[in-house]
Design an enzyme around this catalytic site. Structure first.
Site, PDB file in Angstrom:
ATOM      1  N   HIS A 101      -7.746  -5.641   0.096  1.00 19.17           N
ATOM      2  CA  HIS A 101      -6.549  -4.802   0.151  1.00 19.17           C
ATOM      3  C   HIS A 101      -5.398  -5.416   0.934  1.00 19.17           C
ATOM      4  CE1 HIS A 101      -4.146  -1.190   0.005  1.00 19.17           C
ATOM      5  NE2 HIS A 101      -4.151  -1.061   1.320  1.00 19.17           N
ATOM      6  N   SER A 135       0.827  -1.203   0.000  1.00 14.15           N
ATOM      7  CA  SER A 135       0.000   0.000   0.000  1.00 14.15           C
ATOM      8  C   SER A 135       0.869   1.265   0.000  1.00 14.15           C
ATOM      9  CB  SER A 135      -0.956  -0.045   1.201  1.00 14.15           C
ATOM     10  OG  SER A 135      -1.963   0.917   1.097  1.00 14.15           O
ATOM     11  N   ASP A 178      -9.771  -4.996  -4.556  1.00 17.75           N
ATOM     12  CA  ASP A 178      -9.166  -4.004  -3.656  1.00 17.75           C
ATOM     13  C   ASP A 178      -9.919  -2.688  -3.811  1.00 17.75           C
ATOM     14  OD1 ASP A 178      -7.561  -2.179  -2.294  1.00 17.75           O
ATOM     15  OD2 ASP A 178      -5.700  -3.152  -2.901  1.00 17.75           O
TER      16      ASP A 178
END
Length: 331
Positions: free
Chosen positions: A307, A181, A268
């Site tokens: 995610h 991320s 995601d």
């Protein structure tokens, strides 16, 4: 009539708040920086970062390093699962000497919010440890129990310091960088700097990456209610840039010269799948990556990895084995 008056009053309040938020953010751009980093969100709460064993990491050592004067950052070193029994009740000296084993090392750079003790992060450490890797992770300045205030420059500086600290202890053994991320932005910053110096890492693994922070902010679910507001870029995105926050992975991949693996789940919702795919397309066309393996692994929505649950994939060990074995000539 009374009901209509109350509904009208509520509507005026909602509209006032809707208008006030972008104005406040524009006047106080530091708020936008806090929303990007979310370092004040320490989930899970009430865990003792000095005791990784409380999170099921009985072969992990917690310690602190000082990348610069006045800044101490918290670090975890998890040894390979094969060394689990030997690691019990060992001190800092033993853990540092354990780097001399033949096992490769992964430096893990986490995303925003939470700490190095976040559950999905801990689960990934366990997977990587079971595959025979040393895993070194840390909280950037301003996160967890690390001192200082967050910034893109500070995060990258901390990552570079940890990389060099590890490299001094492992010599020529493989050292891979894994970012997740927001950590993918830190990772590409770090690897670009290393490649510019002529000392690239053995590989770069990007989990749920984005192209740059402006495109990610515009795609984030939180921006949905303002995305089509006239002046959205001026109110929100320019406020991010005003804090010197860019995380330009799309620009960085033009200067990276080591194997790159991108992992992204199609479902995601935090970092949209198309941003990871776009970054891969840019990397595949990069002249600096010509001759290096560049691979993109999508995970179908039906798997529900979203995610932060790619670590659950039973295919992950094979994916890593195939990718890293293909990088052996580079090593």
């Amino acid at each position: 009539g009374g009901l209509m008056w109350r509904l009208r009053r509520i509507l005026i309040w909602v509209l006032g708040i809707y208008i006030a938020i972008p104005v406040i953010i524009k006047l106080c751009p530091s708020i936008q920086a806090k929303l990007v980093f979310l370092n004040f969100v320490r989930v899970p709460y009430f865990i003792d970062l000095k005791r990784p064993q409380d999170q099921g990491l009985n072969h992990t050592h917690n310690f602190y390093l000082q990348p610069e004067e006045g800044i101490n950052i918290g670090v975890w070193h998890t040894v390979p699962a094969a060394m689990w029994r030997e690691a019990q009740a060992k001190d800092a000296e033993w853990y540092e000497k354990s780097f001399q084993s033949s096992h490769p090392v992964i430096l893990y750079l986490h995303g925003n919010a939470g700490t190095r003790g976040g559950d999905h992060r801990v689960q990934l450490y366990k997977v990587l440890s079971s595959l025979g890797y040393h895993v070194v992770t840390f909280d950037y300045r301003g996160w967890g129990d690390s001192e200082g205030s967050p910034s893109e420059k500070g995060m990258t500086s901390d990552a570079l310091f940890l990389y060099q600290w590890i490299k001094q202890r492992i010599g020529q053994k493989p050292l891979h960088i894994w970012g997740h991320s927001l950590g993918t932005g830190v990772s590409t910053n770090l690897v670009r700097r290393l490649c510019d110096r002529g000392t690239p890492p053995d590989s770069l693994i990007l989990e749920s990456p984005f192209t740059n922070i402006r495109e990610e902010a515009k795609s984030h679910p939180f921006s949905m209610v303002y995305r089509y507001l006239p002046g959205f870029d001026w109110f929100f995105l320019d406020s991010i840039t005003a804090n010197d926050i860019r995380f330009s992975s799309d620009e960085n991949v033009k200067h990276i010269s080591c194997p790159v693996l991108i992992l992204h789940a199609e479902d995601d919702t935090v970092v949209p799948f198309q941003l990871g795919k776009k970054l891969y397309d840019l990397a595949a066309q990069s002249k600096s990556l010509n001759g290096h393996k560049v691979q993109f692994i999508p995970f179908p929505s039906s798997l529900g990895y979203r995610h932060k649950f790619i670590y659950k994939s039973p295919q992950l060990p094979n994916i890593l084995s195939d990718f890293l074995s293909a990088t052996l000539p580079h090593m």
